[in-house]
Design a protein around this motif. Structure first.
Motif, PDB file in Angstrom:
ATOM      1  N   ILE A 604       0.984  -1.307   0.043  1.00 17.41           N
ATOM      2  CA  ILE A 604      -0.042   0.031   0.080  1.00 17.41           C
ATOM      3  C   ILE A 604       0.882   1.388   0.157  1.00 17.41           C
ATOM      4  O   ILE A 604       0.699   2.283  -0.687  1.00 17.41           O
ATOM      5  N   TRP A 605       2.122   1.483   0.913  1.00 17.49           N
ATOM      6  CA  TRP A 605       2.890   2.415   0.874  1.00 17.49           C
ATOM      7  C   TRP A 605       3.499   2.470  -0.540  1.00 17.49           C
ATOM      8  O   TRP A 605       3.662   3.640  -0.909  1.00 17.49           O
ATOM      9  N   SER A 606       4.038   1.502  -1.182  1.00 14.55           N
ATOM     10  CA  SER A 606       4.553   1.534  -2.371  1.00 14.55           C
ATOM     11  C   SER A 606       3.283   2.188  -3.276  1.00 14.55           C
ATOM     12  O   SER A 606       3.963   3.272  -4.202  1.00 14.55           O
ATOM     13  N   GLY A 607       2.115   1.596  -3.494  1.00 15.68           N
ATOM     14  CA  GLY A 607       1.132   2.322  -4.285  1.00 15.68           C
ATOM     15  C   GLY A 607       0.946   3.930  -4.175  1.00 15.68           C
ATOM     16  O   GLY A 607       1.061   4.510  -4.805  1.00 15.68           O
ATOM     17  N   ALA A 608       0.953   4.184  -2.906  1.00 13.99           N
ATOM     18  CA  ALA A 608       0.608   5.624  -2.305  1.00 13.99           C
ATOM     19  C   ALA A 608       1.628   6.555  -2.864  1.00 13.99           C
ATOM     20  O   ALA A 608       1.588   7.817  -3.403  1.00 13.99           O
ATOM     21  N   ARG A 609       3.021   6.141  -2.800  1.00 15.77           N
ATOM     22  CA  ARG A 609       4.076   6.880  -3.233  1.00 15.77           C
ATOM     23  C   ARG A 609       4.239   6.862  -4.635  1.00 15.77           C
ATOM     24  O   ARG A 609       4.691   8.156  -5.003  1.00 15.77           O
ATOM     25  N   ALA A 610       3.833   6.215  -5.264  1.00 17.10           N
ATOM     26  CA  ALA A 610       3.763   6.164  -6.926  1.00 17.10           C
ATOM     27  C   ALA A 610       2.665   7.127  -7.386  1.00 17.10           C
ATOM     28  O   ALA A 610       2.793   7.717  -8.239  1.00 17.10           O
ATOM     29  N   ALA A 611       1.734   7.119  -6.461  1.00 18.85           N
ATOM     30  CA  ALA A 611       0.427   7.959  -6.912  1.00 18.85           C
ATOM     31  C   ALA A 611       0.631   9.386  -6.847  1.00 18.85           C
ATOM     32  O   ALA A 611       0.222  10.150  -7.244  1.00 18.85           O
ATOM     33  N   LEU A 612       1.723   9.782  -5.950  1.00 17.78           N
ATOM     34  CA  LEU A 612       2.084  11.070  -5.628  1.00 17.78           C
ATOM     35  C   LEU A 612       3.019  11.500  -6.656  1.00 17.78           C
ATOM     36  O   LEU A 612       2.766  12.721  -7.223  1.00 17.78           O
ATOM     37  N   LEU A 613       3.258  10.585  -7.558  1.00 13.89           N
ATOM     38  CA  LEU A 613       4.188  10.935  -8.917  1.00 13.89           C
ATOM     39  C   LEU A 613       3.144  11.088  -9.981  1.00 13.89           C
ATOM     40  O   LEU A 613       3.220  12.070 -10.924  1.00 13.89           O
ATOM     41  N   THR A 614       2.179   9.918 -10.236  1.00 14.04           N
ATOM     42  CA  THR A 614       1.441  10.060 -11.276  1.00 14.04           C
ATOM     43  C   THR A 614       0.235   9.121 -10.894  1.00 14.04           C
ATOM     44  O   THR A 614       0.405   8.081 -10.578  1.00 14.04           O
ATOM     45  N   GLN A 615      -0.904   9.689 -11.429  1.00 11.99           N
ATOM     46  CA  GLN A 615      -2.149   8.558 -11.264  1.00 11.99           C
ATOM     47  C   GLN A 615      -3.214   9.066 -12.349  1.00 11.99           C
ATOM     48  O   GLN A 615      -3.165  10.275 -12.781  1.00 11.99           O
ATOM     49  N   ARG A 616      -3.841   8.185 -12.961  1.00  9.60           N
ATOM     50  CA  ARG A 616      -4.856   8.587 -14.111  1.00  9.60           C
ATOM     51  C   ARG A 616      -6.239   8.664 -13.412  1.00  9.60           C
ATOM     52  O   ARG A 616      -6.766   7.850 -12.814  1.00  9.60           O
ATOM     53  N   HIS A 617      -6.995   9.484 -13.799  1.00 16.68           N
ATOM     54  CA  HIS A 617      -8.356   9.782 -13.735  1.00 16.68           C
ATOM     55  C   HIS A 617      -9.338   9.448 -14.824  1.00 16.68           C
ATOM     56  O   HIS A 617      -9.252  10.139 -15.750  1.00 16.68           O
TER      57      HIS A 617
END
Length: 696
Positions: A604-617
């Motif tokens: 979960i922490w890895s996914g959250a750190r990645a989403a600080l960089l890029t995530q798609r809506h």
């Protein structure tokens, strides 16, 4: 030696022990005084570590550890690690793999709980630690059969659904600044004297003769009353908790509740007490564990807990609010363990070796401050975006089953499709990373920084480092919208994809949505505020519930009367004493915890750190995150928040993971250079922003 001589020698040994403790206490006081004087000397513009060190009787490295700003340039040099094991280099589909151009930099080990904010001062390569501090690497899985034996589960240790109903505890809410106590529908006004633990227990049990089991302190922070007398806030808290209380002693636990001893925390400590007769047990806790208060009346906070309990009961018929969000979250999760299917018998716990590796190599939230010249000395503005209920976005998939070791040779033997599928899956990978020569944005992958719990994010072109990272971050590094990074697989841990947290998280998200709606539409201001606080409590349940799966070792403290010295736990360390009591501390390890699942927290922490960089809506076909901003516009990362120099048109639909505009400070603004300065600007920006309809 006969029995009489044996007992006499024991008495002599205790006397020697007491003298040693007294000497150590005096030494600690002198060392604290010395460190404070060093700090004052460092404020002088021309202060030099080389002059301060001999005056303090320390090495230059010791001075630099205390005041990093005094690091002399001559001690900074790059180090080259040992040759790596066999590795496989991978690149994003359709991209060539660039050749490394920079020398590898040494990686220091780190065991991370809650990382301090790291400061990146410039775009030049970061200096290594002082030459007197030998660089160390993060741990690896041993080669051969020794390492292969790690890939199993701990025998007889399984997370199972409980077969009992959790018992609620009688709870009161106390403002120690005003003496207002709320118990059910009644309000009492107490005289708390000096607000010591003894004063609080005496006053509360006088007002409520039938007794209570939990006292939430809503304001006043009584454990900080004598903070000026101690070099560290934690010492003041420990002294407050361990002060003698006539008729009471430190709780030793009861029944199914294994929580015993005080928990010393600088801001949110827990005092656990029991009558000398053993008939009554009570906790004194801070409501700050659940949410931040803003001068709220204890009655409003009581209403918030009532609303929270009612909302949870819609999903868990036997829900009980326990002392902390982490305890509550973990208890609620165990009640979602399936009663049929593959994991009806529970979720096995990893081997102690793999859990230890994850503790050492899987960091938590990203906390990084970029300072000039990485950003302009004068910022045009400072804009804060906070990801709403962020961790709830990353609970839909988690590692399950017996983990597999994926060596570099095994990974190399796979097709590109198999490799990418593995990286998309639930895994934790040891990698060597090279920053592209043309890179001009923030770092993408965590690397161990000097310090036991520190991580940083190298971004200098050509830099090479070795680290561990989860699949989401590696995927981001390979497919980011700017330039793919070079990743070399050295080793890996791969699980099956599963959904052990999905039902739990969905129920909490629905509870959060319901309470957030109540806060928005409720006509009564007090009930609206209570609903808002309750929604924040749900966020804490999920956030700290996830953290509780990591099960990082903690220390608890307790006191024992000198006359009952033999009752001190055998694994306890004596940390203080007086004529009446002995104060001790002991570790609470994680090796036999049936709910220890650091692999879930790490994913979960890895996914959250990645989403600080890029995530798609998807619905808006819009990407958000740091990599979708101009280079040089990112000022800081703080767990699930971004601080930028420019506003962004990112969508916010009040869904978990959406970026909510939380603060906007118009410029020019002097770029923050410390965490304290950043937090001051954050608070000013939030105050300056018109309240938004969203809620993080």
């Amino acid at each position: 030696m006969d029995a009489q001589s044996y007992n006499a020698t024991l008495a002599e040994l205790r006397a020697v022990r007491d003298e040693i403790k007294k000497a150590r206490k005096e030494l600690t006081r002198l060392e604290a005084d010395r460190d404070q004087k060093i700090g004052r000397l460092a404020a002088y513009a021309k202060a030099k570590a080389e002059r301060i060190a001999p005056a303090a009787g320390l090495s230059v490295a010791d001075i630099v550890d205390l005041v990093p700003a005094l690091a002399p340039d001559s001690l900074a040099e790059n180090a080259t690690p040992a040759a790596p094991p066999t590795q496989t280099t991978i690149a994003a589909p359709g991209h060539a793999v660039p050749e490394p151009t920079g020398q590898p930099t040494a990686a220091a080990p780190s065991t991370c709980t809650a990382e301090p904010l790291q400061t990146t001062a410039s775009s030049t390569p970061a200096a290594a630690p002082a030459a007197t501090d030998a660089p160390r690497a993060l741990p690896s899985v041993p080669e051969g059969d020794t390492g292969d034996a790690w890939f199993t589960h701990s025998q007889g240790l399984v997370s199972t659904r409980p077969n009992f109903t959790q018992q609620a505890r009688s709870t009161v809410f106390l403002d120690t600044a005003t003496g207002i106590l709320v118990h059910r529908q009644q309000t009492h006004h107490l005289d708390l004297g000096n607000a010591t633990a003894a004063d609080i227990l005496t006053a509360v049990f006088h007002a409520i003769p039938e007794g209570v089991e939990r006292i939430y302190v809503t304001a006043g922070d009584p454990w900080h009353r004598d903070a000026d007398r101690y070099p560290y806030l934690r010492d003041a808290v420990a002294a407050w908790l361990n002060a003698p209380i006539p008729g009471w002693r430190t709780d030793t636990g009861r029944g199914r509740d294994q929580m015993a001893g005080h928990f010393v925390h600088a801001r949110n400590p827990v005092g656990r007490f029991q009558r000398d007769s053993g008939e009554q047990h009570v906790e004194i806790r801070s409501v700050g564990e659940w949410f931040d208060t803003d001068g709220d009346d204890p009655a409003v906070i009581r209403d918030a807990f009532v609303l929270l309990w009612q909302a949870l009961r819609r999903h868990w018929g036997d829900a009980v609010i326990m002392g902390s969000p982490s305890q509550t979250g973990r208890d609620l999760w165990t009640r979602t363990i399936p009663t049929r299917g593959q994991y009806a018998e529970g979720f096995p716990v990893l081997s102690e070796e793999l859990r230890g590796l994850l503790h050492a190599t899987a960091g938590q939230g990203r906390n990084e401050l970029l300072t000039p010249p990485r950003v302009s000395a004068q910022l045009p503005q400072l804009v804060e975006y906070d990801r709403t209920f962020a961790y709830a976005k990353h609970t839909w998939k988690s590692p399950v089953g017996t983990p597999r070791r994926i060596t570099a040779a095994t990974f190399a033997s796979w097709s590109e499709k198999e490799q990418m599928r593995a990286l998309y899956g639930c895994g934790h990978w040891q990698i060597r990373v090279t920053v592209p020569d043309t890179w001009n944005h923030v770092g993408l992958l965590p690397a161990p920084a000097p310090g036991d719990r520190a991580w940083h994010y190298p971004a200098t072109p050509g830099t090479t480092f070795t680290t561990w990272a989860g699949g989401p971050e590696i995927h981001t590094a390979l497919t980011n919208p700017l330039t793919p990074w070079k990743i070399e697989i050295l080793d890996g841990i791969l699980w099956e994809d599963g959904k052990p947290l999905d039902d739990w998280a969905k129920k909490l998200k629905e509870t959060w949505t319901n309470l957030s709606a109540q806060a928005h539409f409720q006509g009564d201001a007090q009930q609206a505020r209570a609903a808002h606080l309750a929604s924040r409590a749900v966020r804490a349940i999920l956030l700290y519930g996830i953290g509780s799966f990591a099960q990082r070792p903690r220390m608890v403290t307790g006191t024992t009367p000198r006359t009952l010295e033999r009752d001190i736990p055998p694994d306890a360390e004596i940390i203080g004493f007086d004529d009446e009591q002995i104060t001790w501390q002991k570790p609470t390890g994680f090796s036999r915890d049936p709910n220890a699942h650091p692999e879930w927290a790490a994913a979960i922490w890895s996914g959250a750190r990645a989403a600080l960089l890029t995530q798609r809506h998807r619905d808006d076909n819009v990407h958000a995150g740091a990599l979708h901003t101009e280079p040089g516009s990112v000022v800081a990362f703080r767990t699930d928040a971004l601080y930028l120099t420019q506003p962004q048109a990112w969508p916010h639909h009040h869904q978990p993971g959406d970026y909510l505009l939380k603060g906007h400070l118009t410029g020019p603004v002097a770029a923050p250079t410390t965490e304290g300065e950043l937090l001051g600007l954050r608070d000013a920006g939030r105050a300056a922003l018109t309240p938004s309809a969203g809620e993080a």
